[in-house]
Design a protein around this motif. Structure first.
Motif, short mmCIF file in Angstrom:
data_model
loop_
_atom_site.label_atom_id
_atom_site.label_comp_id
_atom_site.label_asym_id
_atom_site.label_seq_id
_atom_site.Cartn_x
_atom_site.Cartn_y
_atom_site.Cartn_z
N ASN A 27 -46.55 69.42 41.62
CA ASN A 27 -47.65 69.71 42.55
C ASN A 27 -47.83 68.59 43.58
O ASN A 27 -48.10 68.85 44.75
CB ASN A 27 -48.94 69.94 41.77
CG ASN A 27 -49.04 71.34 41.21
OD1 ASN A 27 -49.33 72.29 41.93
ND2 ASN A 27 -48.78 71.49 39.92
N GLY B 81 -45.25 69.48 35.60
CA GLY B 81 -46.01 70.15 36.64
C GLY B 81 -46.86 69.22 37.48
O GLY B 81 -47.10 69.48 38.66
N CYS C 185 -46.50 75.14 31.58
CA CYS C 185 -46.94 74.34 30.43
C CYS C 185 -47.87 75.13 29.51
O CYS C 185 -48.01 74.79 28.33
CB CYS C 185 -47.66 73.08 30.91
SG CYS C 185 -46.63 71.98 31.91
N LEU D 238 -52.84 82.20 33.36
CA LEU D 238 -51.96 81.08 33.69
C LEU D 238 -51.58 81.05 35.16
O LEU D 238 -50.92 80.11 35.61
CB LEU D 238 -50.68 81.15 32.85
CG LEU D 238 -50.86 81.11 31.32
CD1 LEU D 238 -49.51 81.21 30.64
CD2 LEU D 238 -51.58 79.83 30.90
N TYR E 206 -47.79 79.43 38.78
CA TYR E 206 -48.30 79.60 37.42
C TYR E 206 -48.06 78.33 36.60
O TYR E 206 -47.26 77.47 36.98
CB TYR E 206 -47.65 80.80 36.73
CG TYR E 206 -46.15 80.72 36.62
CD1 TYR E 206 -45.53 80.06 35.55
CD2 TYR E 206 -45.34 81.32 37.58
CE1 TYR E 206 -44.15 79.99 35.46
CE2 TYR E 206 -43.96 81.26 37.49
CZ TYR E 206 -43.37 80.59 36.43
OH TYR E 206 -42.01 80.52 36.35
N SER E 207 -48.74 78.23 35.47
CA SER E 207 -48.62 77.08 34.59
C SER E 207 -47.59 77.36 33.50
O SER E 207 -47.90 77.99 32.49
CB SER E 207 -49.97 76.74 33.95
OG SER E 207 -49.82 75.74 32.95
N ALA F 104 -44.74 75.68 41.33
CA ALA F 104 -45.64 74.57 41.66
C ALA F 104 -45.26 73.84 42.94
O ALA F 104 -46.05 73.77 43.89
CB ALA F 104 -45.69 73.60 40.48
#
Length: 459
Positions: A310, A306, A46, A62, A43-44, A12
């Motif tokens: 970001n 996240g 979370c 994701l 990618y996420s 991120a």
């Protein structure tokens, strides 16, 4: 003359920084090199518990932007390459190719450290046994799914009851596993006060999850083949075919520490408002490897999320690209769920408020998500903490069902603007029976907090 931006970490914060810098400066002005030790970018993390649990069908769902997409934008992205040394005086980093073992130095004009956080792995006997997992990266998630799809047993033990632990317990019970959760604290979710955490425990037990509180794991037991067979505590042993550790993370700052860069009390890098590492004009840091200013307590904290990462990346990329942006701090907002139970918090818990010398009053109310007569109405519990005498809002915790979690955003805005609970009562919030009672639960808590502050002043 062209400059080179080197980024350590391709998730991120790192890729947001690289992408924003590329928007502001063309390739002939700024060369961008990103080193990422894993197989994936942007990618996420979370979303991993929801992928494991089956709510998200495919791993690629994701991924916000693939390595190929980054490279197409003129970013030299090097996967499976780990930076092993930062030479600050020489303005260079040493990287190792994880496939071949080859090492090489790369010089930089601008350095971005976005190394993230690493799961805490206590030095327990058997901790590295087959079937024992942490969940931090997509590679971790894939490894866990591979294990779940290859074993025959259906007994799972989750160690730790924070956000990841609770979400993984839900994911495993959704997959049909018999789940035991072992937690050092008395109640799940240490980010909440214990009187709110008990609501989470009751909900989890209602799902069929066995919750063992106030207990520490002492060892992971293995069979003759070296696979996990049980998790041991001081008083008992719990059979397990798979074990997931979710006892928290720490900033991944070993590189920074070895390079002599400034770290805070939690081990995270310390930066200025522009996310530059303090004392270093050409080095930036962001994401889970940094500490950030808590706007409520006034101290630095490590809050790995996240959302922050970001934002950090955007700010760093703007600075490297010649623009200007700052990150003022956070109020500690987070939201999660256990099946249909929504859990949210922002600001300080009672323990945290005491630790920084604040005196306060607390109130707890129970209200409804919609007008009481409207179909689908459910109860929610709101806890509010306000400073003595001034009435300044210090923290809010909410546990309830549909419509509860995102109400925490009201409190997050109030905390950011340093509102008092009396000012909150006057907020002009939206009302209609399908969405809220006439008095929103957050405002009901604020009214009760006003009364508590006034009573305390009279006393």
């Amino acid at each position: 003359m062209s400059e080179r931006m080197v980024v350590i970490g391709g998730d991120a914060a790192g890729m947001s920084a690289a992408s924003q810098a590329r928007r502001l400066r063309q390739a002939e002005e700024l060369e961008i090199v990103v080193f990422e030790r894993g197989h994936f970018t942007s990618y996420s993390a979370c979303g991993i518990p929801y992928w494991v649990g089956g709510d998200v069908d495919d791993r690629d769902d994701l991924i916000a932007r693939t390595p190929e997409e980054h490279r197409a934008r003129g970013i030299d992205l090097r996967l499976r390459t780990e930076v092993v040394e930062i030479d600050v005086p020489g303005r260079r980093v040493r990287a190792r190719d994880l496939e071949t073992g080859a090492q090489s130095w790369t010089g930089y004009d601008k350095l971005v450290i976005a190394t993230g956080a690493t799961p805490i792995r206590p030095p327990l006997p058997g901790i590295d046994a087959a079937g024992v997992h942490g969940v931090q990266t997509l590679d971790d998630g894939q490894a866990l799914i591979d294990t779940l799809e290859s074993i025959e047993g259906r007994r799972a033990v989750v160690v730790g009851a924070g956000y990841i632990g609770v979400e993984m317990a839900e994911a495993l019970i959704t997959r049909g596993y018999d789940v035991t959760m072992i937690n050092r604290g008395a109640e799940p979710m240490a980010t909440l006060d214990p009187d709110m955490g008990v609501l989470i425990r009751k909900a989890m037990e209602g799902m069929g999850i066995r919750v063992i509180g106030g207990t520490e794991v002492t060892a992971v037991r293995t069979d003759d083949a070296g696979r996990v067979r049980a998790v041991a505590t001081a008083d008992d042993e719990y059979p397990a075919d798979v074990v997931v550790f979710g006892i928290g993370v720490r900033p991944a700052t070993d590189l920074a520490r070895a390079a002599g860069l400034p770290l805070g009390a939690y081990g995270g890098l310390l930066t200025d408002l522009a996310m530059r590492v303090r004392g270093h004009e050409n080095i930036w840091a962001g994401g889970d490897c940094v500490e950030v200013l808590d706007l409520v307590s006034g101290s630095e904290r490590h809050i790995p999320l996240g959302t922050h990462a970001n934002k950090h990346g955007q700010i760093i990329g703007s600075g490297v690209g010649g623009d200007y942006a700052t990150f003022p701090g956070v109020v500690g907002t987070a939201v999660s769920k256990v099946c249909d139970l929504e859990v949210a918090r922002t600001g300080l818990r009672e323990k945290e408020a005491r630790a920084v010398g604040l005196q306060f009053v607390t109130v707890v109310i129970e209200s409804t998500s919609r007008s009481g007569y409207f179909p689908g109405t459910s109860l929610m519990t709101v806890k509010m903490i306000a400073e003595r005498r001034t009435g300044r809002l210090l923290g809010v915790q909410i546990v309830g069902r549909e419509g509860a979690g995102k109400r925490i955003d009201i409190a997050a805005v109030a905390l950011t603007t340093r509102m008092t609970v009396e000012q909150m009562v006057a907020l002009d919030l939206g009302y209609a029976p399908p969405f809220s009672p006439v008095w929103d639960p957050v405002l009901v808590a604020a009214r009760k907090a006003v009364a508590a502050v006034r009573k305390d002043c009279r006393g």
